[in-house]
Design a protein around this motif. Structure first.
Motif, PDB file in Angstrom:
ATOM      1  N   GLY A  40      11.613  12.367  -6.711  1.00  0.00           N
ATOM      2  CA  GLY A  40      11.494  12.824  -8.090  1.00  0.00           C
ATOM      3  C   GLY A  40      10.861  11.698  -8.880  1.00  0.00           C
ATOM      4  N   SER A  41      11.499  11.315  -9.996  1.00  0.00           N
ATOM      5  CA  SER A  41      10.974  10.199 -10.793  1.00  0.00           C
ATOM      6  C   SER A  41      11.609   8.869 -10.415  1.00  0.00           C
ATOM      7  CB  SER A  41      11.198  10.479 -12.280  1.00  0.00           C
ATOM      8  OG  SER A  41      12.579  10.598 -12.547  1.00  0.00           O
ATOM      9  N   ALA A  42      12.540   8.873  -9.463  1.00  0.00           N
ATOM     10  CA  ALA A  42      13.208   7.638  -9.042  1.00  0.00           C
ATOM     11  C   ALA A  42      12.363   6.891  -8.013  1.00  0.00           C
ATOM     12  CB  ALA A  42      14.582   7.950  -8.449  1.00  0.00           C
ATOM     13  N   ILE A  43      12.279   5.588  -8.180  1.00  0.00           N
ATOM     14  CA  ILE A  43      11.543   4.732  -7.249  1.00  0.00           C
ATOM     15  C   ILE A  43      12.453   4.372  -6.081  1.00  0.00           C
ATOM     16  CG2 ILE A  43      10.491   2.448  -6.962  1.00  0.00           C
ATOM     17  CD1 ILE A  43       9.672   2.663  -9.958  1.00  0.00           C
ATOM     18  N   CYS A  44      11.876   4.397  -4.873  1.00  0.00           N
ATOM     19  CA  CYS A  44      12.586   3.957  -3.678  1.00  0.00           C
ATOM     20  C   CYS A  44      11.824   2.733  -3.163  1.00  0.00           C
ATOM     21  CB  CYS A  44      12.627   5.073  -2.631  1.00  0.00           C
ATOM     22  SG  CYS A  44      13.828   4.790  -1.328  1.00  0.00           S
ATOM     23  N   SER A  45      12.396   1.547  -3.374  1.00  0.00           N
ATOM     24  CA  SER A  45      11.721   0.286  -3.020  1.00  0.00           C
ATOM     25  C   SER A  45      11.713   0.090  -1.506  1.00  0.00           C
ATOM     26  CB  SER A  45      12.435  -0.890  -3.680  1.00  0.00           C
ATOM     27  OG  SER A  45      12.418  -0.741  -5.083  1.00  0.00           O
ATOM     28  N   VAL A  46      10.519  -0.039  -0.949  1.00  0.00           N
ATOM     29  CA  VAL A  46      10.357  -0.161   0.499  1.00  0.00           C
ATOM     30  C   VAL A  46      10.934  -1.495   0.977  1.00  0.00           C
ATOM     31  CG1 VAL A  46       8.690  -0.277   2.404  1.00  0.00           C
ATOM     32  CG2 VAL A  46       8.329   1.331   0.512  1.00  0.00           C
ATOM     33  N   VAL A  47      11.856  -1.395   1.965  1.00  0.00           N
ATOM     34  CA  VAL A  47      12.496  -2.561   2.559  1.00  0.00           C
ATOM     35  C   VAL A  47      11.815  -2.914   3.884  1.00  0.00           C
ATOM     36  CG1 VAL A  47      14.660  -3.458   3.511  1.00  0.00           C
ATOM     37  CG2 VAL A  47      14.705  -2.023   1.459  1.00  0.00           C
ATOM     38  N   SER A  48      11.542  -1.862   4.682  1.00  0.00           N
ATOM     39  CA  SER A  48      10.808  -2.079   5.932  1.00  0.00           C
ATOM     40  C   SER A  48      10.013  -0.818   6.245  1.00  0.00           C
ATOM     41  CB  SER A  48      11.759  -2.431   7.083  1.00  0.00           C
ATOM     42  OG  SER A  48      12.552  -1.324   7.427  1.00  0.00           O
ATOM     43  N   ILE A  49       8.951  -1.022   7.060  1.00  0.00           N
ATOM     44  CA  ILE A  49       8.067   0.104   7.377  1.00  0.00           C
ATOM     45  C   ILE A  49       7.456  -0.103   8.754  1.00  0.00           C
ATOM     46  CG2 ILE A  49       6.127  -0.995   6.194  1.00  0.00           C
ATOM     47  CD1 ILE A  49       5.224   1.825   5.310  1.00  0.00           C
ATOM     48  N   THR A  50       7.385   0.996   9.526  1.00  0.00           N
ATOM     49  CA  THR A  50       6.652   1.021  10.793  1.00  0.00           C
ATOM     50  C   THR A  50       5.725   2.226  10.717  1.00  0.00           C
ATOM     51  OG1 THR A  50       8.196   2.462  11.979  1.00  0.00           O
ATOM     52  CG2 THR A  50       8.672   0.078  12.018  1.00  0.00           C
ATOM     53  N   ASP A  51       5.020   2.510  11.807  1.00  0.00           N
ATOM     54  CA  ASP A  51       4.140   3.681  11.826  1.00  0.00           C
ATOM     55  C   ASP A  51       4.907   4.989  11.699  1.00  0.00           C
ATOM     56  OD1 ASP A  51       1.877   2.162  12.046  1.00  0.00           O
ATOM     57  OD2 ASP A  51       1.721   2.356  14.237  1.00  0.00           O
ATOM     58  N   LYS A  53       0.802  -1.217   0.000  1.00  0.00           N
ATOM     59  CA  LYS A  53       0.000   0.000   0.000  1.00  0.00           C
ATOM     60  C   LYS A  53       0.833   1.265   0.000  1.00  0.00           C
ATOM     61  CE  LYS A  53      -4.260  -1.635   2.042  1.00  0.00           C
ATOM     62  NZ  LYS A  53      -5.371  -1.195   2.842  1.00  0.00           N
ATOM     63  N   VAL A  54       2.137   1.154   0.309  1.00  0.00           N
ATOM     64  CA  VAL A  54       2.992   2.334   0.417  1.00  0.00           C
ATOM     65  C   VAL A  54       4.055   2.306  -0.683  1.00  0.00           C
ATOM     66  CG1 VAL A  54       4.641   3.556   1.873  1.00  0.00           C
ATOM     67  CG2 VAL A  54       2.597   2.544   2.895  1.00  0.00           C
ATOM     68  N   LYS A  55       4.149   3.417  -1.401  1.00  0.00           N
ATOM     69  CA  LYS A  55       5.176   3.582  -2.430  1.00  0.00           C
ATOM     70  C   LYS A  55       5.916   4.876  -2.143  1.00  0.00           C
ATOM     71  CE  LYS A  55       2.602   1.120  -5.948  1.00  0.00           C
ATOM     72  NZ  LYS A  55       1.986   1.148  -7.264  1.00  0.00           N
ATOM     73  N   VAL A  56       7.219   4.886  -2.441  1.00  0.00           N
ATOM     74  CA  VAL A  56       8.044   6.068  -2.211  1.00  0.00           C
ATOM     75  C   VAL A  56       8.723   6.451  -3.526  1.00  0.00           C
ATOM     76  CG1 VAL A  56       9.956   7.061  -0.907  1.00  0.00           C
ATOM     77  CG2 VAL A  56       8.447   5.365   0.183  1.00  0.00           C
ATOM     78  N   ASN A  57       8.677   7.736  -3.843  1.00  0.00           N
ATOM     79  CA  ASN A  57       9.379   8.267  -5.006  1.00  0.00           C
ATOM     80  C   ASN A  57      10.226   9.455  -4.586  1.00  0.00           C
ATOM     81  OD1 ASN A  57       6.887   6.909  -6.337  1.00  0.00           O
ATOM     82  ND2 ASN A  57       8.329   7.286  -8.006  1.00  0.00           N
ATOM     83  N   ALA A 102      -1.859   3.961  -0.591  1.00  0.00           N
ATOM     84  CA  ALA A 102      -2.994   3.642  -1.464  1.00  0.00           C
ATOM     85  C   ALA A 102      -4.334   4.073  -0.875  1.00  0.00           C
ATOM     86  CB  ALA A 102      -3.012   2.145  -1.767  1.00  0.00           C
ATOM     87  N   ASP A 103      -4.490   4.043   0.459  1.00  0.00           N
ATOM     88  CA  ASP A 103      -5.765   4.395   1.088  1.00  0.00           C
ATOM     89  C   ASP A 103      -5.843   5.858   1.515  1.00  0.00           C
ATOM     90  OD1 ASP A 103      -6.609   1.745   0.814  1.00  0.00           O
ATOM     91  OD2 ASP A 103      -5.875   1.182   2.811  1.00  0.00           O
ATOM     92  N   LEU A 104      -4.685   6.537   1.627  1.00  0.00           N
ATOM     93  CA  LEU A 104      -4.663   7.893   2.178  1.00  0.00           C
ATOM     94  C   LEU A 104      -4.209   8.971   1.191  1.00  0.00           C
ATOM     95  CD1 LEU A 104      -3.032   6.994   5.617  1.00  0.00           C
ATOM     96  CD2 LEU A 104      -5.478   7.281   5.118  1.00  0.00           C
ATOM     97  N   GLY A 105      -3.501   8.563   0.140  1.00  0.00           N
ATOM     98  CA  GLY A 105      -2.989   9.542  -0.825  1.00  0.00           C
ATOM     99  C   GLY A 105      -1.524   9.876  -0.575  1.00  0.00           C
ATOM    100  N   ASP A 106      -1.109  11.037  -1.074  1.00  0.00           N
ATOM    101  CA  ASP A 106       0.298  11.446  -1.010  1.00  0.00           C
ATOM    102  C   ASP A 106       0.632  12.212   0.256  1.00  0.00           C
ATOM    103  OD1 ASP A 106       0.763  10.338  -3.489  1.00  0.00           O
ATOM    104  OD2 ASP A 106       0.602  12.222  -4.584  1.00  0.00           O
ATOM    105  N   SER A 107       1.895  12.112   0.632  1.00  0.00           N
ATOM    106  CA  SER A 107       2.421  12.856   1.785  1.00  0.00           C
ATOM    107  C   SER A 107       2.629  14.315   1.396  1.00  0.00           C
ATOM    108  CB  SER A 107       3.762  12.256   2.207  1.00  0.00           C
ATOM    109  OG  SER A 107       4.729  12.451   1.169  1.00  0.00           O
ATOM    110  N   ASN A 108       3.003  15.110   2.383  1.00  0.00           N
ATOM    111  CA  ASN A 108       3.455  16.457   2.090  1.00  0.00           C
ATOM    112  C   ASN A 108       4.788  16.338   1.343  1.00  0.00           C
ATOM    113  OD1 ASN A 108       5.048  15.558   4.182  1.00  0.00           O
ATOM    114  ND2 ASN A 108       4.903  17.405   5.395  1.00  0.00           N
ATOM    115  N   ILE A 109       5.276  17.442   0.766  1.00  0.00           N
ATOM    116  CA  ILE A 109       6.535  17.401   0.028  1.00  0.00           C
ATOM    117  C   ILE A 109       7.557  18.339   0.669  1.00  0.00           C
ATOM    118  CG2 ILE A 109       5.609  16.590  -2.175  1.00  0.00           C
ATOM    119  CD1 ILE A 109       5.532  19.528  -3.082  1.00  0.00           C
TER     120      ILE A 109
END
Length: 170
Positions: free
Chosen positions: A9-20, A3-7, A42-49
């Motif tokens: 710029g246009s580069a993808i940052c593949s999530v290795v681990s995640i907590t709250d 559900k969580v993706k990180v970018n 996916a359920d909340l939208g984008d973060s601040n920038i």
């Protein structure tokens, strides 16, 4: 994780681990300059920038460090941080980019401003106002020299056998 993706710029940052409160991700290669870090849920939208990350620009090697004063040589620049908008100059003259990837650029070497002498100058790659430099040398000894050709004129239909005299041919 899905559900969580990180970018960055246009580069993808593949999530290795995640907590709250923390995400650890493996950043792919990106173009040089400063880019926004964005987390998409996916359920909340984008973060601040409010967070930015800066990719460095680097040149690790050149396919040729010297060439003919006449130019025309395809020069492959290897490194990191390049993009389709990267520009290259040699001795301050544009080296037109004909191929680009994030880790390599290919440009066509412009002629030297010094027509009858060797010159050592700077090759500069620019990406998003960030620059990286390397040294390049124009060498008269590497330049084919034409002294004459025969005939000097002919028809427009083609088929004329032209003889070129000079030195430095293979």
């Amino acid at each position: 994780l899905v559900k969580v993706k990180v970018n960055v710029g246009s580069a993808i940052c593949s999530v290795v681990s995640i907590t709250d409160s923390e995400i650890i991700c493996l950043l792919a290669i990106g173009s040089a300059g400063t880019h926004n870090v964005v987390v998409h849920h996916a359920d909340l939208g984008d973060s601040n920038i409010d967070i930015e990350y800066t990719f460095a620009l680097s040149i690790s090697s050149l396919s040729h460090v010297e060439g003919s004063i006449g130019g025309g040589l395809e020069l492959v620049i290897s490194g990191a941080g390049f993009s389709n908008s990267s520009t290259v100059s040699v001795c301050g003259n544009p080296c037109p980019v004909i191929a680009s990837q994030l880790d390599s650029l290919t440009c066509v070497l412009p002629p030297s401003d010094t027509k009858n002498a060797d010159s050592i100058c700077t090759l500069t790659v620019t990406e998003n106002s960030v620059t990286a430099d390397s040294s390049f040398s124009y060498q008269l000894a590497l330049t084919p020299s034409l002294t004459s050709s025969s005939p000097l004129r002919g028809g427009t239909d083609g088929g004329t056998l032209l003889t070129i005299i000079g030195t430095g041919f293979p």
